[in-house]
Design an enzyme around this catalytic site. Structure first.
Site, PDB file in Angstrom:
ATOM      1  N   SER A   6     -99.681  54.148  53.717  1.00 23.40           N
ATOM      2  CA  SER A   6     -98.147  55.379  54.370  1.00 23.40           C
ATOM      3  C   SER A   6     -97.379  53.793  53.296  1.00 23.40           C
ATOM      4  O   SER A   6     -97.163  52.822  53.874  1.00 23.40           O
ATOM      5  CB  SER A   6     -98.358  54.657  55.799  1.00 23.40           C
ATOM      6  N   HIS A  31     -99.468  58.453  51.120  1.00 21.44           N
ATOM      7  CA  HIS A  31     -98.936  59.211  52.497  1.00 21.44           C
ATOM      8  C   HIS A  31     -97.769  59.124  52.475  1.00 21.44           C
ATOM      9  O   HIS A  31     -97.404  57.421  52.601  1.00 21.44           O
ATOM     10  CB  HIS A  31    -100.116  58.424  53.173  1.00 21.44           C
ATOM     11  N   ASP A  33     -94.264  59.240  54.512  1.00 23.74           N
ATOM     12  CA  ASP A  33     -93.762  59.197  56.111  1.00 23.74           C
ATOM     13  C   ASP A  33     -92.334  60.487  55.703  1.00 23.74           C
ATOM     14  O   ASP A  33     -91.496  59.542  55.801  1.00 23.74           O
ATOM     15  CB  ASP A  33     -94.303  58.439  57.151  1.00 23.74           C
ATOM     16  N   MET A  35     -89.254  61.553  58.507  1.00 18.06           N
ATOM     17  CA  MET A  35     -89.257  61.156  60.418  1.00 18.06           C
ATOM     18  C   MET A  35     -87.243  61.703  59.634  1.00 18.06           C
ATOM     19  O   MET A  35     -86.838  61.461  58.843  1.00 18.06           O
ATOM     20  CB  MET A  35     -88.918  60.326  60.415  1.00 18.06           C
ATOM     21  N   HIS A  64     -96.461  63.548  54.910  1.00 13.83           N
ATOM     22  CA  HIS A  64     -96.679  63.938  56.433  1.00 13.83           C
ATOM     23  C   HIS A  64     -94.604  64.313  56.833  1.00 13.83           C
ATOM     24  O   HIS A  64     -94.597  63.634  57.443  1.00 13.83           O
ATOM     25  CB  HIS A  64     -97.223  62.844  56.839  1.00 13.83           C
ATOM     26  N   MET A  66     -92.591  64.481  60.067  1.00  5.09           N
ATOM     27  CA  MET A  66     -92.221  64.797  61.454  1.00  5.09           C
ATOM     28  C   MET A  66     -90.611  65.095  61.953  1.00  5.09           C
ATOM     29  O   MET A  66     -89.661  63.989  61.920  1.00  5.09           O
ATOM     30  CB  MET A  66     -92.686  63.589  61.635  1.00  5.09           C
ATOM     31  N   MET A 135    -103.344  61.876  65.651  1.00  7.51           N
ATOM     32  CA  MET A 135    -102.183  61.000  65.182  1.00  7.51           C
ATOM     33  C   MET A 135    -103.175  60.031  66.567  1.00  7.51           C
ATOM     34  O   MET A 135    -103.269  60.100  67.658  1.00  7.51           O
ATOM     35  CB  MET A 135    -100.742  61.130  65.814  1.00  7.51           C
ATOM     36  N   ASP A 173    -104.432  59.234  61.774  1.00  9.20           N
ATOM     37  CA  ASP A 173    -102.952  58.123  61.446  1.00  9.20           C
ATOM     38  C   ASP A 173    -102.441  57.064  62.515  1.00  9.20           C
ATOM     39  O   ASP A 173    -101.913  57.729  63.305  1.00  9.20           O
ATOM     40  CB  ASP A 173    -102.095  58.834  60.969  1.00  9.20           C
ATOM     41  N   GLY A 174    -102.382  55.911  62.576  1.00 12.20           N
ATOM     42  CA  GLY A 174    -101.583  55.219  63.318  1.00 12.20           C
ATOM     43  C   GLY A 174    -102.806  53.931  64.098  1.00 12.20           C
ATOM     44  O   GLY A 174    -103.963  54.209  63.808  1.00 12.20           O
TER      45      GLY A 174
HETATM   46  C1  DX5 Z   1     -96.075  56.839  62.354  1.00  9.19           C
HETATM   47  C2  DX5 Z   1     -97.080  57.033  60.943  1.00  9.19           C
HETATM   48  C3  DX5 Z   1     -97.799  56.680  60.419  1.00  9.19           C
HETATM   49  C4  DX5 Z   1     -97.357  55.312  60.085  1.00  9.19           C
HETATM   50  C5  DX5 Z   1     -98.893  54.500  60.073  1.00  9.19           C
HETATM   51  O1  DX5 Z   1     -95.238  57.707  62.639  1.00  9.19           O
HETATM   52  O2  DX5 Z   1     -97.160  58.344  60.739  1.00  9.19           O
HETATM   53  O3  DX5 Z   1     -97.645  56.871  58.741  1.00  9.19           O
HETATM   54  O4  DX5 Z   1     -96.843  54.244  58.814  1.00  9.19           O
HETATM   55  O5  DX5 Z   1     -98.816  53.234  59.959  1.00  9.19           O
HETATM   56  P1  DX5 Z   1     -99.540  52.172  60.598  1.00  9.19           P
HETATM   57  O6  DX5 Z   1    -101.160  51.923  59.914  1.00  9.19           O
HETATM   58  O7  DX5 Z   1     -99.234  50.814  60.287  1.00  9.19           O
HETATM   59  O8  DX5 Z   1     -99.487  52.570  62.028  1.00  9.19           O
HETATM   60 ZN    ZN Z   2     -97.150  59.611  58.718  1.00  4.42          ZN
END
Ligand code: DX5
Ligand code: ZN
Length: 213
Positions: A6, A31, A33, A35, A64, A66, A135, A173-174
């Site tokens: 990510s 990946h 993210d 948001m 992804h 969000m 998640m 993910d996470g």
């Molecule tokens: C969280 C994201 C993830 C995050 C993962 O909302 O969707 O992709 O960046 O990071 P780590 O691996 O540090 O949990």
């Molecule tokens: Zn993500």
């Protein structure tokens, strides 16, 4: 196991360097993210920065979302030709329609489930999906702790997938690291997203390799 680092955990002052590094280090997807500060309490990147990532990535993008207004963001990112766009089931009134829209744009559709959302909620959508993202933290931030209940959930989803759509991938993910990767592998997971584990490691290639179990 396929690995999708990510970029949320990358050094944004050296984004090109970091994106090139993970691609050279053998990642499967990049990946991304997105948001919006509404669906999750954090605000990240839009199409200007994601197009800069796309320009230097030699691996496909896995976007992804969000966000609250999924359709608006799908239209915004579709011209960047990501391999996948995933959206949260919790934030979509018409998921089947949106899956069809994403596919009509030549992009593979994926649905994301928050930690509390049961896999049964997408039973009647599974046949139309290319990937389901589970998640294993509450979405919004990198560097959080892995929520263990994703393991039995992935097992349940994997059984549903084998029956209803064997080609559908399962991504988690996470909080993923070398500490939980074997549990995920045994649960039937195909791809893991890893942010802080890869980017905080001295050697990104070594970190990615350690997740390819
Ligand atoms: C969280 C994201 C993830 C995050 C993962 O909302 O969707 O992709 O960046 O990071 P780590 O691996 O540090 O949990
Ligand atoms: Zn993500």
């Amino acid at each position: 196991m396929k690995v999708a680092p990510s970029v949320l955990s990358a050094d944004f002052g050296n984004l090109q360097r970091d994106v090139e590094a993970i691609c050279e280090a053998g990642c499967y997807f990049v990946h991304v993210d997105v948001m919006d500060g509404h669906f999750v309490p954090n605000l990240t990147i839009g199409p200007v920065v994601v197009s800069a990532i796309a320009a230097c990535a030699t691996k496909p993008l896995d976007i992804h979302l969000m966000v609250e207004n999924n359709t608006f963001f799908v239209d915004l990112f579709a011209p960047l030709k990501p391999e996948y766009i995933s959206f949260h089931i919790e934030e979509e009134k018409h998921p089947h329609r949106l899956i069809q829209k994403i596919r009509s744009l030549g992009i593979k559709p994926a649905i994301v489930l928050n930690p509390h959302t049961p896999p049964e909620s997408i039973e009647y959508l599974l046949g139309d999906l290319d990937m389901v993202l589970l998640m294993s933290v509450n979405p919004g931030f990198g560097g959080q702790s892995f929520i263990q209940s994703v393991v039995p959930k992935a097992k349940k989803l994997s059984a549903m997938r084998d029956k209803l759509n064997p080609n559908c991938l399962i991504e988690v993910d996470g909080g993923v690291s070398d500490k939980n990767i074997h549990l995920l592998k045994d649960a039937g997971v195909d791809i893991v997203v890893a942010g802080s584990y890869v980017f905080n490691h001295q050697n990104k290639k070594e970190a990615i390799e350690s997740l390819k179990v």
